[in-house]
Design a protein around this motif. Structure first.
Motif, PDB file in Angstrom:
ATOM      1  N   GLY A  15       6.717  11.814   4.956  1.00  0.00           N
ATOM      2  CA  GLY A  15       5.711  12.730   4.439  1.00  0.00           C
ATOM      3  C   GLY A  15       4.546  12.040   3.741  1.00  0.00           C
ATOM      4  O   GLY A  15       4.212  10.896   4.031  1.00  0.00           O
ATOM      5  N   LEU A  16       3.938  12.772   2.807  1.00  0.00           N
ATOM      6  CA  LEU A  16       2.783  12.238   2.087  1.00  0.00           C
ATOM      7  C   LEU A  16       3.146  10.996   1.281  1.00  0.00           C
ATOM      8  O   LEU A  16       2.329  10.096   1.109  1.00  0.00           O
ATOM      9  CB  LEU A  16       2.194  13.311   1.165  1.00  0.00           C
ATOM     10  CG  LEU A  16       1.448  14.475   1.830  1.00  0.00           C
ATOM     11  CD1 LEU A  16       0.940  15.443   0.767  1.00  0.00           C
ATOM     12  CD2 LEU A  16       0.302  13.983   2.694  1.00  0.00           C
ATOM     13  N   GLY A  17       4.384  10.951   0.791  1.00  0.00           N
ATOM     14  CA  GLY A  17       4.814   9.785   0.027  1.00  0.00           C
ATOM     15  C   GLY A  17       4.773   8.515   0.853  1.00  0.00           C
ATOM     16  O   GLY A  17       4.323   7.462   0.385  1.00  0.00           O
ATOM     17  N   LEU A  18       5.245   8.598   2.093  1.00  0.00           N
ATOM     18  CA  LEU A  18       5.227   7.442   2.984  1.00  0.00           C
ATOM     19  C   LEU A  18       3.794   7.028   3.310  1.00  0.00           C
ATOM     20  O   LEU A  18       3.460   5.828   3.267  1.00  0.00           O
ATOM     21  CB  LEU A  18       5.991   7.758   4.276  1.00  0.00           C
ATOM     22  CG  LEU A  18       5.984   6.678   5.356  1.00  0.00           C
ATOM     23  CD1 LEU A  18       6.572   5.373   4.841  1.00  0.00           C
ATOM     24  CD2 LEU A  18       6.741   7.160   6.594  1.00  0.00           C
ATOM     25  N   SER A  19       2.945   7.992   3.622  1.00  0.00           N
ATOM     26  CA  SER A  19       1.541   7.681   3.911  1.00  0.00           C
ATOM     27  C   SER A  19       0.878   7.000   2.726  1.00  0.00           C
ATOM     28  O   SER A  19       0.115   6.038   2.884  1.00  0.00           O
ATOM     29  CB  SER A  19       0.776   8.957   4.274  1.00  0.00           C
ATOM     30  OG  SER A  19       1.271   9.528   5.467  1.00  0.00           O
ATOM     31  N   LEU A  20       1.183   7.483   1.525  1.00  0.00           N
ATOM     32  CA  LEU A  20       0.589   6.917   0.315  1.00  0.00           C
ATOM     33  C   LEU A  20       1.050   5.472   0.106  1.00  0.00           C
ATOM     34  O   LEU A  20       0.234   4.583  -0.157  1.00  0.00           O
ATOM     35  CB  LEU A  20       0.960   7.775  -0.898  1.00  0.00           C
ATOM     36  CG  LEU A  20       0.491   7.257  -2.263  1.00  0.00           C
ATOM     37  CD1 LEU A  20      -1.018   7.135  -2.327  1.00  0.00           C
ATOM     38  CD2 LEU A  20       1.009   8.175  -3.378  1.00  0.00           C
ATOM     39  N   VAL A  21       2.353   5.238   0.240  1.00  0.00           N
ATOM     40  CA  VAL A  21       2.887   3.889   0.010  1.00  0.00           C
ATOM     41  C   VAL A  21       2.309   2.898   1.016  1.00  0.00           C
ATOM     42  O   VAL A  21       1.898   1.782   0.651  1.00  0.00           O
ATOM     43  CB  VAL A  21       4.430   3.906   0.082  1.00  0.00           C
ATOM     44  CG1 VAL A  21       4.989   2.485   0.163  1.00  0.00           C
ATOM     45  CG2 VAL A  21       5.001   4.629  -1.136  1.00  0.00           C
ATOM     46  N   LYS A  22       2.247   3.275   2.266  1.00  0.00           N
ATOM     47  CA  LYS A  22       1.723   2.372   3.293  1.00  0.00           C
ATOM     48  C   LYS A  22       0.248   2.046   3.038  1.00  0.00           C
ATOM     49  O   LYS A  22      -0.185   0.897   3.192  1.00  0.00           O
ATOM     50  CB  LYS A  22       1.925   2.983   4.687  1.00  0.00           C
ATOM     51  CG  LYS A  22       3.381   3.040   5.093  1.00  0.00           C
ATOM     52  CD  LYS A  22       3.605   3.786   6.385  1.00  0.00           C
ATOM     53  CE  LYS A  22       3.310   2.933   7.588  1.00  0.00           C
ATOM     54  NZ  LYS A  22       3.773   3.569   8.842  1.00  0.00           N
ATOM     55  N   LYS A  23      -0.514   3.051   2.621  1.00  0.00           N
ATOM     56  CA  LYS A  23      -1.938   2.814   2.354  1.00  0.00           C
ATOM     57  C   LYS A  23      -2.118   1.943   1.116  1.00  0.00           C
ATOM     58  O   LYS A  23      -2.967   1.038   1.097  1.00  0.00           O
ATOM     59  CB  LYS A  23      -2.687   4.138   2.196  1.00  0.00           C
ATOM     60  CG  LYS A  23      -4.205   3.960   2.114  1.00  0.00           C
ATOM     61  CD  LYS A  23      -4.932   5.242   2.417  1.00  0.00           C
ATOM     62  CE  LYS A  23      -6.434   5.014   2.529  1.00  0.00           C
ATOM     63  NZ  LYS A  23      -6.785   4.122   3.658  1.00  0.00           N
ATOM     64  N   LEU A  24      -1.332   2.182   0.091  1.00  0.00           N
ATOM     65  CA  LEU A  24      -1.407   1.364  -1.116  1.00  0.00           C
ATOM     66  C   LEU A  24      -1.125  -0.103  -0.803  1.00  0.00           C
ATOM     67  O   LEU A  24      -1.852  -0.996  -1.240  1.00  0.00           O
ATOM     68  CB  LEU A  24      -0.405   1.873  -2.162  1.00  0.00           C
ATOM     69  CG  LEU A  24      -0.768   3.164  -2.898  1.00  0.00           C
ATOM     70  CD1 LEU A  24       0.433   3.714  -3.637  1.00  0.00           C
ATOM     71  CD2 LEU A  24      -1.925   2.937  -3.874  1.00  0.00           C
ATOM     72  N   LEU A  25      -0.071  -0.345  -0.045  1.00  0.00           N
ATOM     73  CA  LEU A  25       0.290  -1.717   0.295  1.00  0.00           C
ATOM     74  C   LEU A  25      -0.792  -2.384   1.137  1.00  0.00           C
ATOM     75  O   LEU A  25      -1.105  -3.561   0.959  1.00  0.00           O
ATOM     76  CB  LEU A  25       1.636  -1.740   1.015  1.00  0.00           C
ATOM     77  CG  LEU A  25       2.851  -1.401   0.157  1.00  0.00           C
ATOM     78  CD1 LEU A  25       4.094  -1.215   1.014  1.00  0.00           C
ATOM     79  CD2 LEU A  25       3.096  -2.478  -0.903  1.00  0.00           C
ATOM     80  N   SER A  26      -1.386  -1.610   2.044  1.00  0.00           N
ATOM     81  CA  SER A  26      -2.436  -2.174   2.904  1.00  0.00           C
ATOM     82  C   SER A  26      -3.681  -2.532   2.110  1.00  0.00           C
ATOM     83  O   SER A  26      -4.479  -3.370   2.541  1.00  0.00           O
ATOM     84  CB  SER A  26      -2.801  -1.179   4.021  1.00  0.00           C
ATOM     85  OG  SER A  26      -3.555  -0.095   3.514  1.00  0.00           O
ATOM     86  N   GLU A  27      -3.847  -1.885   0.937  1.00  0.00           N
ATOM     87  CA  GLU A  27      -5.017  -2.151   0.096  1.00  0.00           C
ATOM     88  C   GLU A  27      -4.718  -3.126  -1.039  1.00  0.00           C
ATOM     89  O   GLU A  27      -5.546  -3.318  -1.929  1.00  0.00           O
ATOM     90  CB  GLU A  27      -5.572  -0.833  -0.453  1.00  0.00           C
ATOM     91  CG  GLU A  27      -6.127   0.078   0.643  1.00  0.00           C
ATOM     92  CD  GLU A  27      -6.802   1.332   0.100  1.00  0.00           C
ATOM     93  OE1 GLU A  27      -6.919   1.461  -1.138  1.00  0.00           O
ATOM     94  OE2 GLU A  27      -7.194   2.180   0.922  1.00  0.00           O
ATOM     95  N   GLY A  28      -3.532  -3.735  -1.015  1.00  0.00           N
ATOM     96  CA  GLY A  28      -3.231  -4.788  -1.976  1.00  0.00           C
ATOM     97  C   GLY A  28      -2.623  -4.354  -3.287  1.00  0.00           C
ATOM     98  O   GLY A  28      -2.575  -5.141  -4.240  1.00  0.00           O
ATOM     99  N   TYR A  29      -2.153  -3.112  -3.364  1.00  0.00           N
ATOM    100  CA  TYR A  29      -1.485  -2.653  -4.580  1.00  0.00           C
ATOM    101  C   TYR A  29      -0.023  -3.081  -4.579  1.00  0.00           C
ATOM    102  O   TYR A  29       0.579  -3.296  -3.520  1.00  0.00           O
ATOM    103  CB  TYR A  29      -1.549  -1.122  -4.680  1.00  0.00           C
ATOM    104  CG  TYR A  29      -2.914  -0.564  -4.959  1.00  0.00           C
ATOM    105  CD1 TYR A  29      -3.349  -0.352  -6.260  1.00  0.00           C
ATOM    106  CD2 TYR A  29      -3.773  -0.236  -3.908  1.00  0.00           C
ATOM    107  CE1 TYR A  29      -4.612   0.178  -6.522  1.00  0.00           C
ATOM    108  CE2 TYR A  29      -5.040   0.285  -4.157  1.00  0.00           C
ATOM    109  CZ  TYR A  29      -5.447   0.490  -5.464  1.00  0.00           C
ATOM    110  OH  TYR A  29      -6.693   0.998  -5.707  1.00  0.00           O
ATOM    111  N   LYS A  30       0.571  -3.175  -5.770  1.00  0.00           N
ATOM    112  CA  LYS A  30       2.006  -3.371  -5.905  1.00  0.00           C
ATOM    113  C   LYS A  30       2.653  -1.994  -6.070  1.00  0.00           C
ATOM    114  O   LYS A  30       2.187  -1.173  -6.868  1.00  0.00           O
ATOM    115  CB  LYS A  30       2.317  -4.264  -7.108  1.00  0.00           C
ATOM    116  CG  LYS A  30       1.849  -5.697  -6.922  1.00  0.00           C
ATOM    117  CD  LYS A  30       2.108  -6.530  -8.161  1.00  0.00           C
ATOM    118  CE  LYS A  30       1.618  -7.967  -7.964  1.00  0.00           C
ATOM    119  NZ  LYS A  30       1.765  -8.778  -9.191  1.00  0.00           N
ATOM    120  N   VAL A  31       3.718  -1.774  -5.295  1.00  0.00           N
ATOM    121  CA  VAL A  31       4.296  -0.435  -5.219  1.00  0.00           C
ATOM    122  C   VAL A  31       5.818  -0.486  -5.318  1.00  0.00           C
ATOM    123  O   VAL A  31       6.483  -1.200  -4.565  1.00  0.00           O
ATOM    124  CB  VAL A  31       3.924   0.255  -3.887  1.00  0.00           C
ATOM    125  CG1 VAL A  31       4.474   1.688  -3.861  1.00  0.00           C
ATOM    126  CG2 VAL A  31       2.423   0.251  -3.666  1.00  0.00           C
TER     127      VAL A  31
END
Length: 279
Positions: A15-31
């Protein structure tokens, strides 16, 4: 990169949680991301990186949540953004839904989020900063959806405690945003994310029609793009004037306006009676 916020996201395997985590990681955030099943989470995210901390968490357990928060702090040093995303939908009439089915939905959607908030706040208060994003729904603002009474009730609860929470934590420099999405093209309407009552009542044709529409016609036809929803949440978390209410989707925007107009109409139509009740 050192200035980028550290994120803690629940319900991240779909869901939205997965989309958010993948985008965060792709942008260099720690998650730090949680799911009931860590292998499902790792497979779904598909990233093996020091920036990604997958955690198996039962959000109904205070001990499990506490352990996850402590592990995140121990790994990344702090938490800046907490996203309460874990939850599931319930589609059935109020008369059809058993007491246990209703309580189970509240246990995850409401009390699970409260467990996370309760365990994260001591750290956020100590650092005098943080942002809590509680993923609600347009169904937490407008309840006019037949068959979604219990689900809407859980999300109305999320909206209510989030508004109070925003006032409580403001003195500590902590922000709260209620995210209220409309329909997004995730697996929310699929088996496992949308539960129906075991005992149905044939007379409720409007609810059967709603079930059929959501499970067969609307699933994977939703207008909302989860990638854009994820981008919107990241933008809000980085905005100095983040709102308390963030509606996502043109459908949510329209439904919110309809609800506001309906309440205003009732207020003005019944103003005389409403204001006549003082001593």
């Amino acid at each position: 990169m050192e200035n980028k916020k550290i994120w803690f996201v629940t319900g991240a395997s779909k869901g939205l949680g997965l989309s958010l985590v993948k985008k965060l990681l792709s942008e260099g955030y720690k998650v730090a991301a949680t799911s009931r099943n860590i292998s499902d989470l790792e497979t779904a995210v598909g990233v093996n990186s020091d920036a990604f901390l997958p955690l198996a968490v039962n959000i109904k357990s205070e001990e499990s949540v506490q352990e996850a928060i402590e592990k995140t702090i121990g790994t990344f040093g702090k938490i800046d953004v907490v996203v309460n995303n874990a939850g599931y939908g319930m589609l059935g009439g109020l008369e059809e839904t058993t007491d246990q089915e209703a309580r189970d939905n509240f246990e995850v959607n409401v009390f699970g989020s409260l467990n996370v908030i309760r365990k994260a706040l001591p750290y956020l208060r100590e650092q005098k900063s943080g942002h809590i994003l509680n993923i609600s729904s347009i169904g937490g603002f407008s309840g006019g959806f037949p068959g979604f009474g219990i689900y809407c009730a859980t999300k109305f609860a999320v909206n209510g405690f989030s508004e109070s929470l925003a006032e409580e934590v403001k003195p500590f420099g902590i922000k709260v945003t209620i995210v209220e999405p409309g329909y997004f093209r995730t697996n929310f309407l699929s088996e496992g994310s949308l539960v129906t009552p075991k005992n149905t009542i044939a007379e409720y044709q409007s609810i059967r029609d709603s079930q059929n529409m959501h499970q067969n016609s609307l699933d994977q036809q939703q207008a909302g793009d989860p990638e854009k929803a994820a981008a919107a949440m990241i933008a809000i978390a980085n905005h100095p004037d983040a709102p308390i209410n963030l509606f996502l989707g043109a459908d949510a925007y329209q439904a919110a306006h309809q609800k506001i107009a309906s309440v205003q109409k009732d207020l003005e139509t019944w103003k005389e009676l409403t204001t006549s009740t003082g001593f």
